[in-house]
Design a protein around this motif. Sequence first.
Motif, PDB file in Angstrom:
ATOM      1  N   GLN A   1     -86.139  45.973  28.205  1.00 48.13           N
ATOM      2  CA  GLN A   1     -86.532  47.045  28.629  1.00 48.13           C
ATOM      3  C   GLN A   1     -85.283  47.986  28.801  1.00 48.13           C
ATOM      4  OE1 GLN A   1     -88.051  45.020  32.087  1.00 48.13           O
ATOM      5  NE2 GLN A   1     -90.090  46.065  31.837  1.00 48.13           N
ATOM      6  N   GLU A   2     -84.221  47.267  29.209  1.00 47.69           N
ATOM      7  CA  GLU A   2     -82.900  48.022  29.082  1.00 47.69           C
ATOM      8  C   GLU A   2     -82.506  48.556  27.843  1.00 47.69           C
ATOM      9  OE1 GLU A   2     -80.770  49.081  31.369  1.00 47.69           O
ATOM     10  OE2 GLU A   2     -81.063  47.843  33.190  1.00 47.69           O
TER      11      GLU A   2
ATOM     12  N   PHE B   1     -84.399  49.335  25.188  1.00 46.85           N
ATOM     13  CA  PHE B   1     -85.277  50.200  24.747  1.00 46.85           C
ATOM     14  C   PHE B   1     -84.945  51.555  25.482  1.00 46.85           C
ATOM     15  CE2 PHE B   1     -89.149  48.936  21.986  1.00 46.85           C
ATOM     16  CZ  PHE B   1     -88.704  47.638  21.720  1.00 46.85           C
ATOM     17  N   TRP B   2     -84.408  51.336  26.584  1.00 44.99           N
ATOM     18  CA  TRP B   2     -84.196  52.716  27.398  1.00 44.99           C
ATOM     19  C   TRP B   2     -82.803  53.165  26.836  1.00 44.99           C
ATOM     20  CZ3 TRP B   2     -82.883  52.752  33.307  1.00 44.99           C
ATOM     21  CH2 TRP B   2     -82.730  54.172  33.808  1.00 44.99           C
ATOM     22  N   ALA B   3     -81.773  52.404  26.615  1.00 45.99           N
ATOM     23  CA  ALA B   3     -80.477  52.857  26.211  1.00 45.99           C
ATOM     24  C   ALA B   3     -80.563  53.250  24.937  1.00 45.99           C
ATOM     25  CB  ALA B   3     -79.655  51.660  26.298  1.00 45.99           C
TER      26      ALA B   3
ATOM     27  N   HIS C   1     -83.277  54.425  23.006  1.00 44.67           N
ATOM     28  CA  HIS C   1     -84.279  55.311  22.803  1.00 44.67           C
ATOM     29  C   HIS C   1     -85.379  54.802  22.045  1.00 44.67           C
ATOM     30  CE1 HIS C   1     -86.464  59.177  22.589  1.00 44.67           C
ATOM     31  NE2 HIS C   1     -86.077  59.515  21.666  1.00 44.67           N
TER      32      HIS C   1
ATOM     33  N   LEU D   1     -88.291  54.384  22.618  1.00 47.27           N
ATOM     34  CA  LEU D   1     -89.604  54.741  22.863  1.00 47.27           C
ATOM     35  C   LEU D   1     -89.785  56.016  23.021  1.00 47.27           C
ATOM     36  CD1 LEU D   1     -90.565  54.225  26.666  1.00 47.27           C
ATOM     37  CD2 LEU D   1     -88.229  53.809  25.506  1.00 47.27           C
ATOM     38  N   GLN D   2     -91.122  56.836  22.672  1.00 46.91           N
ATOM     39  CA  GLN D   2     -91.203  58.119  22.731  1.00 46.91           C
ATOM     40  C   GLN D   2     -92.389  58.204  23.857  1.00 46.91           C
ATOM     41  OE1 GLN D   2     -90.728  60.518  19.089  1.00 46.91           O
ATOM     42  NE2 GLN D   2     -88.961  59.267  18.680  1.00 46.91           N
TER      43      GLN D   2
ATOM     44  N   GLY E   1     -94.262  55.989  24.557  1.00 41.05           N
ATOM     45  CA  GLY E   1     -94.659  54.656  25.331  1.00 41.05           C
ATOM     46  C   GLY E   1     -95.632  53.939  25.429  1.00 41.05           C
TER      47      GLY E   1
ATOM     48  N   THR F   1     -95.159  50.627  23.361  1.00 32.95           N
ATOM     49  CA  THR F   1     -93.843  50.132  23.798  1.00 32.95           C
ATOM     50  C   THR F   1     -94.225  48.828  24.658  1.00 32.95           C
ATOM     51  OG1 THR F   1     -93.040  52.114  24.212  1.00 32.95           O
ATOM     52  CG2 THR F   1     -91.821  50.498  25.262  1.00 32.95           C
ATOM     53  N   PRO F   2     -95.441  48.367  25.433  1.00 32.65           N
ATOM     54  CA  PRO F   2     -95.340  47.151  26.268  1.00 32.65           C
ATOM     55  C   PRO F   2     -95.614  46.250  25.163  1.00 32.65           C
ATOM     56  CG  PRO F   2     -96.434  48.826  27.421  1.00 32.65           C
ATOM     57  CD  PRO F   2     -95.959  49.624  26.274  1.00 32.65           C
TER      58      PRO F   2
ATOM     59  N   ILE G   1     -92.377  45.170  23.058  1.00 34.57           N
ATOM     60  CA  ILE G   1     -91.523  44.499  23.899  1.00 34.57           C
ATOM     61  C   ILE G   1     -91.900  43.112  24.017  1.00 34.57           C
ATOM     62  CG2 ILE G   1     -90.689  44.154  26.311  1.00 34.57           C
ATOM     63  CD1 ILE G   1     -90.162  47.227  26.385  1.00 34.57           C
TER      64      ILE G   1
ATOM     65  N   ARG H   1     -84.949  53.187  16.160  1.00 31.95           N
ATOM     66  CA  ARG H   1     -84.395  52.939  17.529  1.00 31.95           C
ATOM     67  C   ARG H   1     -85.111  51.556  18.014  1.00 31.95           C
ATOM     68  NH1 ARG H   1     -80.658  55.804  19.308  1.00 31.95           N
ATOM     69  NH2 ARG H   1     -79.678  57.460  17.958  1.00 31.95           N
TER      70      ARG H   1
ATOM     71  N   ILE I   1     -85.452  48.750  16.174  1.00 30.28           N
ATOM     72  CA  ILE I   1     -84.465  47.752  15.836  1.00 30.28           C
ATOM     73  C   ILE I   1     -83.226  47.497  16.682  1.00 30.28           C
ATOM     74  CG2 ILE I   1     -83.523  47.219  13.757  1.00 30.28           C
ATOM     75  CD1 ILE I   1     -85.648  48.490  12.163  1.00 30.28           C
TER      76      ILE I   1
ATOM     77  N   LYS J   1     -80.011  59.075  28.781  1.00 34.74           N
ATOM     78  CA  LYS J   1     -81.233  58.231  28.665  1.00 34.74           C
ATOM     79  C   LYS J   1     -82.455  58.910  29.193  1.00 34.74           C
ATOM     80  CE  LYS J   1     -79.698  54.403  30.623  1.00 34.74           C
ATOM     81  NZ  LYS J   1     -79.492  53.229  31.142  1.00 34.74           N
ATOM     82  N   ARG J   2     -83.421  58.605  28.729  1.00 33.24           N
ATOM     83  CA  ARG J   2     -84.510  59.569  29.227  1.00 33.24           C
ATOM     84  C   ARG J   2     -85.094  59.101  30.558  1.00 33.24           C
ATOM     85  NH1 ARG J   2     -89.634  60.485  25.274  1.00 33.24           N
ATOM     86  NH2 ARG J   2     -89.862  58.430  26.201  1.00 33.24           N
TER      87      ARG J   2
ATOM     88  N   ASP K   1     -88.431  56.934  30.998  1.00 35.52           N
ATOM     89  CA  ASP K   1     -88.652  55.902  30.565  1.00 35.52           C
ATOM     90  C   ASP K   1     -88.858  54.472  31.341  1.00 35.52           C
ATOM     91  OD1 ASP K   1     -88.490  56.936  28.009  1.00 35.52           O
ATOM     92  OD2 ASP K   1     -86.703  56.113  27.165  1.00 35.52           O
TER      93      ASP K   1
ATOM     94  N   LEU L   1     -92.452  53.800  31.959  1.00 36.87           N
ATOM     95  CA  LEU L   1     -93.135  53.506  30.608  1.00 36.87           C
ATOM     96  C   LEU L   1     -92.717  52.197  30.213  1.00 36.87           C
ATOM     97  CD1 LEU L   1     -92.667  56.909  28.459  1.00 36.87           C
ATOM     98  CD2 LEU L   1     -94.821  56.067  29.878  1.00 36.87           C
ATOM     99  N   LEU L   2     -91.640  51.669  30.274  1.00 33.76           N
ATOM    100  CA  LEU L   2     -91.120  50.475  29.894  1.00 33.76           C
ATOM    101  C   LEU L   2     -91.608  49.223  30.831  1.00 33.76           C
ATOM    102  CD1 LEU L   2     -87.159  51.475  29.417  1.00 33.76           C
ATOM    103  CD2 LEU L   2     -88.915  50.455  27.609  1.00 33.76           C
TER     104      LEU L   2
ATOM    105  N   TYR M   1    -101.952  56.235  31.730  1.00 32.89           N
ATOM    106  CA  TYR M   1    -102.587  56.872  30.730  1.00 32.89           C
ATOM    107  C   TYR M   1    -104.045  57.135  31.076  1.00 32.89           C
ATOM    108  CZ  TYR M   1     -98.490  55.810  27.827  1.00 32.89           C
ATOM    109  OH  TYR M   1     -97.357  55.231  27.295  1.00 32.89           O
TER     110      TYR M   1
ATOM    111  N   GLY N   1     -94.512  62.514  24.784  1.00 33.61           N
ATOM    112  CA  GLY N   1     -93.387  61.657  24.084  1.00 33.61           C
ATOM    113  C   GLY N   1     -92.247  62.277  23.676  1.00 33.61           C
ATOM    114  N   GLN N   2     -92.060  63.456  23.904  1.00 34.27           N
ATOM    115  CA  GLN N   2     -90.769  64.413  23.404  1.00 34.27           C
ATOM    116  C   GLN N   2     -89.748  64.395  24.351  1.00 34.27           C
ATOM    117  OE1 GLN N   2     -94.177  65.470  23.845  1.00 34.27           O
ATOM    118  NE2 GLN N   2     -94.920  66.479  21.680  1.00 34.27           N
TER     119      GLN N   2
ATOM    120  N   MET O   1     -79.550  62.300  21.347  1.00 35.92           N
ATOM    121  CA  MET O   1     -80.661  61.179  21.287  1.00 35.92           C
ATOM    122  C   MET O   1     -81.974  61.439  20.903  1.00 35.92           C
ATOM    123  SD  MET O   1     -80.995  58.161  23.670  1.00 35.92           S
ATOM    124  CE  MET O   1     -82.238  59.135  24.913  1.00 35.92           C
TER     125      MET O   1
ATOM    126  N   GLN P   1     -86.301  61.245  13.089  1.00 36.55           N
ATOM    127  CA  GLN P   1     -86.657  59.831  12.685  1.00 36.55           C
ATOM    128  C   GLN P   1     -88.175  59.476  12.814  1.00 36.55           C
ATOM    129  OE1 GLN P   1     -84.390  57.608  15.514  1.00 36.55           O
ATOM    130  NE2 GLN P   1     -82.265  57.737  14.228  1.00 36.55           N
TER     131      GLN P   1
END
Lengths: 160, 832
Positions: free
Chosen positions: A88-89, A91-93, A95, A97-98, A100, A103-104, A107, A141, A143, B34-35, B38, B41-42, B48, B549-550, B715, B722
Amino acid sequence: MVGIVLRVNGIERRAEVQPRLLLVHFLREHLGLTGTHVGCDSSQCGACTVILDGKAVKSCTVLAVQADGTDVLTIEGLASGGRLHPLQEGFWAEHGLQCGFCTPGMIMAAYQLLQRNPNPNERDIREAIRGNLCRCTGYQRIITAIQYAARAMGEMDANR
Amino acid sequence: MRTDRDLPPRPLGEGRGEGFRERQSPSGIGARLKRREDPRLLSGRGTYVDDIRLPDMLYLKVLRSPYAHARIARIDTSQAQSLPGVVTVLTGREARPLTPPLPVAAVIPDLKVPEHYALPIEKVCYAGEAVAAVVASDSYIAADALACIEVEYEPLPAIVDLEQALQPQAPLVHEEFGTNVAYRFQLGEVDDTFGGADVVVRQRMENQRLIPNSMEPRGIVAYYREALREATRSEPMRVLSGVEGASSPAEPMARGPASLVIWLSTQGPHLVRTQLASMLNIPEHQIQVIAPEVGGAFGAKLNIYGEELLAIVLARQLGRPIKWIEERSEHMAATSHGRGQVAYLEAGVKRDGTITALRLRIIADMGAYHHVLTPVAPFQTATLITGCYTIPALAVEITGVFTSKTPTDPYRGYGRAEAAYYIERAMDLVARELEMDPVAVRRRNFIRPEQFPYMNPFGHTYDSGDYERSLSRALEMLDYDRVRREQARLRQGGRYIGIGLSTYVWRAGFPSVSIPPGMQFLLGGWESATIQIAPTGAVTVRTGTSPHGQGLETTMAQIVSDCLGVPIDDIRVVHGDTEAVPYGMGTMGSRSLCNGGSAVLLAAEQLKEKAIRMAAHVFQAAREEIVYQSGRMFSKSFPERVITIQEVTRLAYHGADLPAGIAAGMEASAIFDPANFTSPFGTHICVVEVDIDTGDVKIVRYIAVDDCGRVVNPMIVEGQIQGGVAQGVGQALLEGAVYGDDGQLLTGSFLTYAMPTSTELPLLEMDRTETPTPVNPLGAKGVGEAGAIGAPPAVVNAVVDALSPFGITHLDMPLWPEKVWRAIQQARGHRQ
């Protein structure tokens, strides 16, 4: 209705379910664990990936009754002691995810990879998440996020 | 397709997956922060639409036509109706009194607008069109009920091919029009001399249909509070022209919370609210639209779709909350598709590579109906067909065509991706014809920096640009000359390398004015923001944009932090709820930062000005004496006395001692409406290797030098590029909505629609140039669609370049191995 008992994120859950109920719907509708998402109806997208007895599975293709007696880990169970998991850290650091939504599942697929291969190279990572679709990031990102997590987990192990 | 990891990249150069070089600053503009969205979402805590459960909620599902074109002879719902748990089953006939026609916002002369309802009565016009609806106590029962509905169809011939649809004997999608032509439009004229051209290069090109495929499908929860009915209005309030209200009774004016609350996976909550008010005769202040977490949209979640309307009217009728969640196969078949054009391009050119005139004939696929913006895309294509070049004479003829297919609507790059593709392919065709380097042809025709603002023959003005700069940087990153030499050397050894350029330009952040013909939208291009600093110093930013997502919760906070010098953690950005934010247009067309972010900046500057005047009052100093630095203010004459914005905020709330003309409180609102579009641009270079025995295309390197003006968060900008390039590479190599001649969608699931996976995309080598735009105070140009626009011509140009020894000059997307292999086989056959 069929009685099932399983552990989800370390908590024992008992329920009476229809035999046709999918595991993903059991998690989302019965347990309220809505972090696991449904992104397709053909088991392609991987948004619903959870860890079942240590293996990443697409929970849209597992019946809740098949999960009877198992141990399930979902995205909600990944952080511990108020700290995000290194994935999780990462993916945050990085970027990773957009929107999201994927994402789960992404991960959880990466979680299995790092359990099996703590030092994956780029090719290993690409292969490991091939069953998980992302429409936002182009995977670049994701990866680097997984590489970040692998490094962080390696350092944690080294310090142990 | 393989990627760069399979091949040691040494012969063609190094450098993979590099990000921008950056400037450092803690949390303001330019910071790689950093967003802030996140953590939720993480950890699976984002909400949703499908995560929302209300007490007593019912579930809607729709039955879809298996035929592309058929009369509905009979529908028997009795068995479905009798299933335990089924609340109601609805056919088109029963739904008609409840559901007004679905909206179309395009304003085009003599546009044919077919009747389009949530459920048709007489006939279906595309495979996947909904024909009946079920509401049940759970989604499994609703699915059971769908299986029990009997529909008798009388199949009619379908028309799939765009050009065949124009033939006199073609089956008609809508018989009442007597034609499949939805509209024709001509812009400009070019005579047969092509402005004194030495050579005319001609090419037919396809821009295939794509399926947007946000990972979160569409979805809605609709809740109607019937108990709040009170007074009534006799006349409905309407904004939308051409949308007739439903025949339901006029709606009550109620006190208390809004009567109709919907949670919708949408890009524009206010646009939805306004349209629903017009469609349903509900006063607009009685409707609350909430966009919760939205899992991607890419243009396909602007529209109000039939299923969504059904959920709303049935929630109203049944008095219980209703949820409808789209399945992926439904998304493939019934969410709007993107692109869908055939274009005939003719470019007149001098021997030295100077383009003298351009003619383009666009045949655009509407699909079976119009959605909200369906007919508009070709106008975007037409106005930007000049690309980044000075082309003195232009003519574009547009024909919009109905086919027996899913309606089209915006998709990332909407209309502009098509333009960039045609003109960038044309540049390579010209280069090939004149035996020039594609770089030289581009340089010969570039709009030069001193020519900005530059107006093209269709009246579209490019705000600013430096095309040579991004091209030079990309060539330098690639080491172009060396890679060209390597290409020649490897070709001797039977390896087919191709280098493809795309010096693309597009436009973002649409304004309310200076919108060309065909583009008049139902509302303007302005955007809103409100910022409040609470007495405790907590800052709330409310934006009319609706991110999905932006990362605008982060970038908007950075703008405010940068302007006011308040800590980023003190700032919260609120969006996507019509009861929580000022009226706004939402997030589309890469407008959120350039228009919405500029509104945020203007509001923040108002608060700064108020703080300065408050400080001047406290210090008994002139306003001009006050210096504002990182949230702290002092007078030039007594710099040792400092007051913070938090302190003046408390004074402003106290209200007892305010300077003249300053009101209490600490809140500011701003609307920003640009005078013109911005023109983001860049250079993408793709290097491919084609396996001529299999037709497989492998991307060896991908260089992206983009210019989106001023960058707030590098970022996030990198991530946008990308992701956009992934979709552009997807269009070039993998994706396509393919229909059989009978109108069946053959790519109806992720099994058959080739979304790019992790093993098929390259790592980008990225850099950027920064040419600020003069059209907004932020200087930002917009970036969301850049990659999807820049990538397809770069990839296709590379593949065609690789195959040039075979005499191949063009291939239509997607460049599937089979298509490439066949082209090689055919070319070899010709040579033998």
